[in-house]
Motif scaffolding. Structure first.
Motif, PDB file in Angstrom:
ATOM      1  N   ARG A 195       0.813  -1.225   0.000  1.00  0.00           N
ATOM      2  CA  ARG A 195       0.000   0.000   0.000  1.00  0.00           C
ATOM      3  C   ARG A 195       0.840   1.266   0.000  1.00  0.00           C
ATOM      4  O   ARG A 195       0.297   2.362  -0.158  1.00  0.00           O
ATOM      5  N   LEU A 196       2.137   1.156   0.186  1.00  0.00           N
ATOM      6  CA  LEU A 196       2.983   2.341   0.218  1.00  0.00           C
ATOM      7  C   LEU A 196       3.226   2.854  -1.198  1.00  0.00           C
ATOM      8  O   LEU A 196       3.305   2.072  -2.147  1.00  0.00           O
ATOM      9  N   PRO A 197       3.362   4.169  -1.373  1.00  0.00           N
ATOM     10  CA  PRO A 197       3.575   4.729  -2.721  1.00  0.00           C
ATOM     11  C   PRO A 197       4.952   4.373  -3.272  1.00  0.00           C
ATOM     12  O   PRO A 197       5.942   4.345  -2.549  1.00  0.00           O
ATOM     13  N   HIS A 198       5.012   4.118  -4.585  1.00  0.00           N
ATOM     14  CA  HIS A 198       6.273   3.750  -5.242  1.00  0.00           C
ATOM     15  C   HIS A 198       7.186   4.949  -5.446  1.00  0.00           C
ATOM     16  O   HIS A 198       8.383   4.765  -5.730  1.00  0.00           O
ATOM     17  N   VAL A 199       6.663   6.160  -5.321  1.00  0.00           N
ATOM     18  CA  VAL A 199       7.496   7.344  -5.558  1.00  0.00           C
ATOM     19  C   VAL A 199       8.610   7.457  -4.523  1.00  0.00           C
ATOM     20  O   VAL A 199       9.654   8.069  -4.801  1.00  0.00           O
ATOM     21  N   LEU A 200       8.402   6.889  -3.344  1.00  0.00           N
ATOM     22  CA  LEU A 200       9.455   6.935  -2.330  1.00  0.00           C
ATOM     23  C   LEU A 200      10.684   6.154  -2.784  1.00  0.00           C
ATOM     24  O   LEU A 200      11.820   6.620  -2.653  1.00  0.00           O
ATOM     25  N   GLU A 201      10.462   4.973  -3.340  1.00  0.00           N
ATOM     26  CA  GLU A 201      11.580   4.171  -3.823  1.00  0.00           C
ATOM     27  C   GLU A 201      12.215   4.798  -5.059  1.00  0.00           C
ATOM     28  O   GLU A 201      13.447   4.755  -5.225  1.00  0.00           O
TER      29      GLU A 201
END
Length: 327
Positions: A195-201
């Protein structure tokens, strides 16, 4: 200019009727709200009593003397409070060595499961690799299959490795992301990380961070809600577990509190059966060790209750914060 008294009276009557209607509607709404609130609190208190009743019962019985427990006229409040049962239970369940063993098994396994299961869950949630569906099916399979079905080969393996009567059968599987309910904890982390956004990675990769550094410095700290849930569940389940400790810990010096309490309860019941065969010195006084057993149970669950008291606020906050994850 003349004023028609009849029209004024009719208008005044209409205003009065409208005011009465508004007043009735207002009080009906208030009455419904009060009835709903009363019903809500009645349901909550009833449910709370169902869960609190066993704890209140244990506290009450643990503070009673034997004659108060045997007296049918005394239900909750004894004639005289006594802490002697706790002194007896402390020695009977070998509290301090058992507490140390329980802490090593429960907290050690919980911390290691948080670290290992989080890493495994992150890999399943954020990466695609050959055989991923098969490995995930195996994780689910280990969750569905009861551990009693493969205890014989597992016990033989640990026995050949010399791990019986040590804490290694609990610690090593936790390091490898398994152990008690380990597959469930992996699934919890998979659900959270997905559920975490991929933009962080993506931002971390742009800054030059590798896969593991991205996980450890960015994604892992964000999983505090899942970590707290897994940690508390793991501690409680390991603390209350009797099956695996009875299987791998055969020497009393390695027994945890649950094992010591089980032996104390068994010995107390045996002594009680022997005592009932003899004539009691006091007429109408039935021999009982229920007060000592309840004191031992309170001592056994007290560390977990204290843990819950100190982490309850953080647990609720973590659940609330977990709901904002995702894009």
């Amino acid at each position: 200019m003349s004023i028609n008294s009849t029209s004024v009276t009719s208008k005044y009557t209409d205003l009065q009727s409208k005011a009465k209607d508004v007043w009735k509607v207002t009080w009906v709404k208030r009455g419904r709200g009060i009835i709903g609130t009363v019903f809500y609190y009645m349901v909550i208190l009833s449910l709370a009593f169902v869960f609190i009743y066993p704890l209140l019962y244990m506290v009450s019985k643990s503070l009673m003397r034997p004659e108060d427990v045997a007296d049918a006229t005394i239900q909750w409040i004894p004639r005289q409070f006594s802490l002697q049962n706790y002194d007896i239970a402390l020695e009977a369940i070998n509290f301090w060595p058992g507490l140390l063993n329980s802490i090593i098994i429960s907290f050690g396994s919980a911390i290691l499961q948080v670290l290992s299961c989080s890493l495994i869950g992150y890999g399943f949630a954020r990466y695609r690799f050959p055989g991923q569906a098969l490995f995930l099916a195996l994780v689910v399979f280990t969750f569905l299959v009861p551990p009693q079905t493969f205890v014989v080969p597992l016990f033989k393996l640990f026995l050949d490795m010399g791990w019986v009567n040590t804490h290694l059968p609990f610690i090593v599987p936790a390091i490898l992301g398994h152990g008690l309910k380990g597959s469930l904890f992996v699934l919890i982390f998979i659900q959270f990380y997905s559920r975490l956004p991929h933009v962080l990675e993506e931002a971390a990769r742009i800054d030059g961070a590798g896969a593991f550094r991205t996980y450890w410095t960015i994604m892992f700290p964000l999983a505090k809600p899942a970590m707290l849930v897994v940690f508390l569940f793991s501690v409680v389940w390991h603390w209350n577990d009797l099956f695996e400790p009875n299987l791998y810990l055969l020497v009393p010096e390695y027994f945890n509190l649950a094992q010591n309490m089980a032996f104390f309860n068994g010995n107390a019941n045996l002594n009680l059966q022997q005592a009932t065969t003899s004539v009691s010195s006091t007429i109408g006084l039935a021999p009982t060790l229920q007060n000592q057993i309840m004191a031992g149970v309170m001592l056994t669950i007290l560390p977990v209750l204290l843990l819950y008291m100190f982490t309850q606020r953080y647990f609720v906050e973590s659940v609330e914060r977990a709901g904002i994850a995702g894009e």
